[in-house]
Design a protein around this motif. Structure first.
Motif, PDB file in Angstrom:
ATOM      1  N   GLY A   2       1.040  -1.005  -0.377  1.00  0.00           N
ATOM      2  CA  GLY A   2       0.140  -0.011   0.418  1.00  0.00           C
ATOM      3  C   GLY A   2       0.629   1.109   0.423  1.00  0.00           C
ATOM      4  N   SER A   3      -0.016   2.304   0.065  1.00  0.00           N
ATOM      5  CA  SER A   3       1.178   3.705   0.127  1.00  0.00           C
ATOM      6  C   SER A   3       0.683   4.548   1.209  1.00  0.00           C
ATOM      7  CB  SER A   3       0.992   3.976  -0.963  1.00  0.00           C
ATOM      8  OG  SER A   3       1.562   5.036  -1.289  1.00  0.00           O
ATOM      9  N   MET A   4       1.956   5.550   1.741  1.00  0.00           N
ATOM     10  CA  MET A   4       1.162   5.580   2.857  1.00  0.00           C
ATOM     11  C   MET A   4       1.586   4.610   4.051  1.00  0.00           C
ATOM     12  SD  MET A   4       1.870   8.993   2.803  1.00  0.00           S
ATOM     13  CE  MET A   4       1.260   9.763   4.328  1.00  0.00           C
TER      14      MET A   4
ATOM     15  N   LEU B 283      13.335  -2.213  -4.706  1.00  0.00           N
ATOM     16  CA  LEU B 283      12.204  -0.808  -4.233  1.00  0.00           C
ATOM     17  C   LEU B 283      11.350  -0.710  -5.066  1.00  0.00           C
ATOM     18  CD1 LEU B 283      14.946  -1.924  -1.616  1.00  0.00           C
ATOM     19  CD2 LEU B 283      14.834   0.606  -0.514  1.00  0.00           C
ATOM     20  N   GLU B 284      11.059   0.233  -5.022  1.00  0.00           N
ATOM     21  CA  GLU B 284       9.786   0.392  -5.306  1.00  0.00           C
ATOM     22  C   GLU B 284       9.297   2.159  -4.835  1.00  0.00           C
ATOM     23  OE1 GLU B 284       6.583  -1.917  -6.542  1.00  0.00           O
ATOM     24  OE2 GLU B 284       8.402  -2.890  -8.499  1.00  0.00           O
ATOM     25  N   PRO B 285       9.787   3.204  -4.287  1.00  0.00           N
ATOM     26  CA  PRO B 285       9.748   4.382  -3.464  1.00  0.00           C
ATOM     27  C   PRO B 285       9.010   5.203  -4.614  1.00  0.00           C
ATOM     28  CG  PRO B 285      12.004   4.367  -3.779  1.00  0.00           C
ATOM     29  CD  PRO B 285      11.449   3.185  -4.454  1.00  0.00           C
TER      30      PRO B 285
ATOM     31  N   ILE C 217      -6.004  16.470  -7.226  1.00  0.00           N
ATOM     32  CA  ILE C 217      -6.738  15.868  -6.795  1.00  0.00           C
ATOM     33  C   ILE C 217      -6.449  14.929  -5.612  1.00  0.00           C
ATOM     34  CG2 ILE C 217      -6.577  13.333  -7.578  1.00  0.00           C
ATOM     35  CD1 ILE C 217      -9.363  13.828  -8.942  1.00  0.00           C
ATOM     36  N   ARG C 218      -5.651  15.321  -5.083  1.00  0.00           N
ATOM     37  CA  ARG C 218      -5.504  14.553  -3.474  1.00  0.00           C
ATOM     38  C   ARG C 218      -6.428  14.927  -2.615  1.00  0.00           C
ATOM     39  NH1 ARG C 218      -1.366  13.610  -1.225  1.00  0.00           N
ATOM     40  NH2 ARG C 218      -1.742  11.593  -0.992  1.00  0.00           N
ATOM     41  N   PRO C 219      -6.609  16.282  -2.082  1.00  0.00           N
ATOM     42  CA  PRO C 219      -7.797  16.409  -1.309  1.00  0.00           C
ATOM     43  C   PRO C 219      -8.977  16.039  -1.388  1.00  0.00           C
ATOM     44  CG  PRO C 219      -5.859  18.730  -1.977  1.00  0.00           C
ATOM     45  CD  PRO C 219      -5.661  17.099  -2.705  1.00  0.00           C
TER      46      PRO C 219
HETATM   47  N1  LLP Z   1       4.784  -0.389  -6.046  1.00  0.00           N
HETATM   48  C1  LLP Z   1       3.139  -0.346  -6.194  1.00  0.00           C
HETATM   49  C2  LLP Z   1       3.513  -1.598  -7.599  1.00  0.00           C
HETATM   50  C3  LLP Z   1       2.804   0.673  -6.874  1.00  0.00           C
HETATM   51  O1  LLP Z   1       1.350   0.091  -6.600  1.00  0.00           O
HETATM   52  C4  LLP Z   1       2.780   2.072  -5.802  1.00  0.00           C
HETATM   53  C5  LLP Z   1       1.744   2.664  -5.718  1.00  0.00           C
HETATM   54  C6  LLP Z   1       4.439   2.109  -5.420  1.00  0.00           C
HETATM   55  C7  LLP Z   1       4.918   0.838  -5.927  1.00  0.00           C
HETATM   56  C8  LLP Z   1       4.854   3.766  -5.308  1.00  0.00           C
HETATM   57  O2  LLP Z   1       4.037   3.500  -3.947  1.00  0.00           O
HETATM   58  P1  LLP Z   1       4.589   4.999  -3.712  1.00  0.00           P
HETATM   59  O3  LLP Z   1       5.948   4.576  -2.645  1.00  0.00           O
HETATM   60  O4  LLP Z   1       4.141   6.418  -3.963  1.00  0.00           O
HETATM   61  O5  LLP Z   1       3.719   5.121  -1.961  1.00  0.00           O
HETATM   62  N2  LLP Z   1      -2.161   8.766  -5.949  1.00  0.00           N
HETATM   63  C9  LLP Z   1      -2.478   7.656  -4.635  1.00  0.00           C
HETATM   64  C10 LLP Z   1      -1.085   6.971  -4.422  1.00  0.00           C
HETATM   65  C11 LLP Z   1      -0.996   6.199  -4.988  1.00  0.00           C
HETATM   66  C12 LLP Z   1      -0.215   4.863  -4.711  1.00  0.00           C
HETATM   67  C13 LLP Z   1      -0.232   3.371  -6.228  1.00  0.00           C
HETATM   68  N3  LLP Z   1       0.334   2.406  -5.770  1.00  0.00           N
HETATM   69  C14 LLP Z   1      -2.053   9.782  -3.423  1.00  0.00           C
HETATM   70  O6  LLP Z   1      -2.043  10.156  -3.932  1.00  0.00           O
HETATM   71  O7  LLP Z   1      -1.804   9.156  -2.587  1.00  0.00           O
END
Ligand code: LLP
Length: 423
Positions: free
Chosen positions: A213-215, A282-284, A321-323
């Motif tokens: 997930g994210s955050m 790692l996929e940040p 669009i986040r808010p």
């Molecule tokens: N890897 C995969 C498979 C993902 O689906 C995502 C994000 C990431 C990596 C990166 O995640 P991060 O490190 O950025 O948290 N639009 C939403 C966030 C959606 C994230 C979708 N996937 C927002 O504005 O908070």
């Protein structure tokens, strides 16, 4: 201080009290490029990527990890080009993102194609491009990948994205590993595929992929997920996977909620990765991009509504669009330092929707028409999620770098908005 260790604080007040990106005043950028305007700091993008790299060198030494920046967070070619020059890998989730990485000169050999629904054309594009691996999310997709690899006469390197079915403790829209999530394979289905590799003769099973997930603020989530997937590890050819993709999701700080520091994260998951011995990926996305960008917007009008103070600005939900979508909170500041009484206001955009707001109950020095506001932590999922809703042309993007500023994307015109339409 070196960029490795002090990457953040891309937007700070200078001695005169004006908010600046690195040493360039936001006021000057808004005058030069207009508003709404996305402003990014090259030093912040580089510095944060380097800080992650340093943490990897410390905690994952010898495992040859790949930091694959999640392109969806901020996918501008100019940003990708600069990260590519740092040696960064990339996580892409569509043919379009793959083509962006290629256009920006990114290393496709360090690029991973993920995504819950890939078309045959996207699978073939990735095979042709020779991406590092393709993360597969269903048994049907595995069969389609096998067929695509056969057609292209190559052996596809596939990782199975598995759903550990935990509670990732984040906003429901940002959770991707809850039991009923659409993402990944259930553990039993992954086990079935790994136990019968002869059904997919054109696919090499190289590893597993998790994206929780994210955050995410708690490294324990990964520990929990690793425990759930542990029984799958021995099913790989040779008794262990070659790669283990731990996804992205590390949180930035918001208000009083702290970030998940990558050093702390890797201190916790490093030993687990070391035990598996696979090459970590790692996929940040957000952690690198969010604090590296801001959205500048100008106040159009102010008015009262039922006791609230409404500040109408020239940016809207189509720009950020986040808010509206997640109730996300972004710090909002006046670019100039002014001596006015503080006032709680709602910052709203011109789009015809009540959900079009950028911040609610924000305390600012009594905003006036013409004031310039900076919406911070907008570098991730800001422009990349922008649309032309209400036929609003999308904003320009500018990069502050080495004391100057570079236009990464010109402001759209009405012609851009209607391009492709037929009368
Ligand atoms: N890897 C995969 C498979 C993902 O689906 C995502 C994000 C990431 C990596 C990166 O995640 P991060 O490190 O950025 O948290 N639009 C939403 C966030 C959606 C994230 C979708 N996937 C927002 O504005 O908070």
């Amino acid at each position: 201080m070196s960029e490795d260790r002090a990457p953040s604080a891309a937007f700070v007040r200078n001695a005169a009290g004006s908010l600046a990106c690195e040493s360039t005043e936001l006021r000057a950028l808004a005058e030069r490029h207009g508003t709404p305007l996305y402003v990014y700091s090259a030093a912040s993008f580089r510095g944060r990527y380097r800080r992650l790299g340093a943490a990897c060198r410390e905690h994952l030494a010898g495992l040859d990890p790949i930091v694959a920046y999640s392109v969806k967070a901020c996918s501008s070619l100019g940003i990708l080009k600069r990260l590519a020059a740092e040696g960064c890998g990339f996580d892409v989730v569509s043919g379009g993102e793959l083509l962006r990485v290629a256009r920006a000169g990114g290393d496709l050999g360090k690029t991973i194609l993920a995504g819950v629904g890939k078309t045959d054309a996207e699978l073939e594009l990735a095979l042709e491009a020779g991406v590092f691996q393709i993360n597969v999310e269903s048994a049907g997709e595995l069969a389609r990948l096998d067929a695509a690899a056969k057609r292209r006469r190559v052996r596809a390197r596939a990782a199975l994205r598995v759903n550990p079915a935990i509670d990732p403790k984040t906003h429901p829209h940002l959770a991707t590993s809850a039991p009923t999530s659409k993402f990944g394979l259930e553990l039993d289905d992954a086990r079935g595929a790994l136990a019968a590799p002869e059904r997919f003769p054109n696919v090499e099973f190289v590893g597993l992929h998790l994206h929780l997930g994210s955050m995410l603020r708690d490294a324990h989530l990964w520990e929990e997920a690793f425990e759930r997937i542990a029984p799958l590890l021995a099913l790989f050819p040779g008794g262990s996977p070659k790669t283990l993709d731990v996804g992205g999701g590390i949180a930035i700080g918001v208000g009083s909620e702290p970030e998940l520091a990558p050093e702390k994260w890797l201190t916790r998951i490093g030993p687990l990765l070391r035990r598996v011995g696979a090459r970590p990926i790692l996929e940040p996305g957000r952690w690198i991009a969010a604090p590296s960008g801001a959205l500048l917007t100008r106040v159009l009008d102010v008015k009262n509504a039922g006791g609230r103070r409404i500040v109408v600005v020239d940016a809207a939900m189509n720009d950020l669009i986040r808010p509206a979508l997640y109730g996300a909170v972004h710090p909002i500041e006046l670019a100039a330092r002014v001596e006015r009484a503080p006032r709680a206001v709602d910052v709203v955009g011109p789009v015809c929707e009540s959900g079009d707001f950028l911040g609610k109950n924000i305390t600012l020095p009594d905003p006036q028409p013409g004031d310039l506001l900076a919406i911070l932590d907008a570098g991730a999922y800001g422009f990349s999620m922008a649309s032309t809703y209400n036929s609003r042309p999308r904003a320009a993007e500018v990069l502050v770098e080495k004391g100057g500023d570079v236009l990464l994307r010109r402001r759209e015109t009405f012609d851009d908005v209607v391009r492709g339409e037929l009368l």
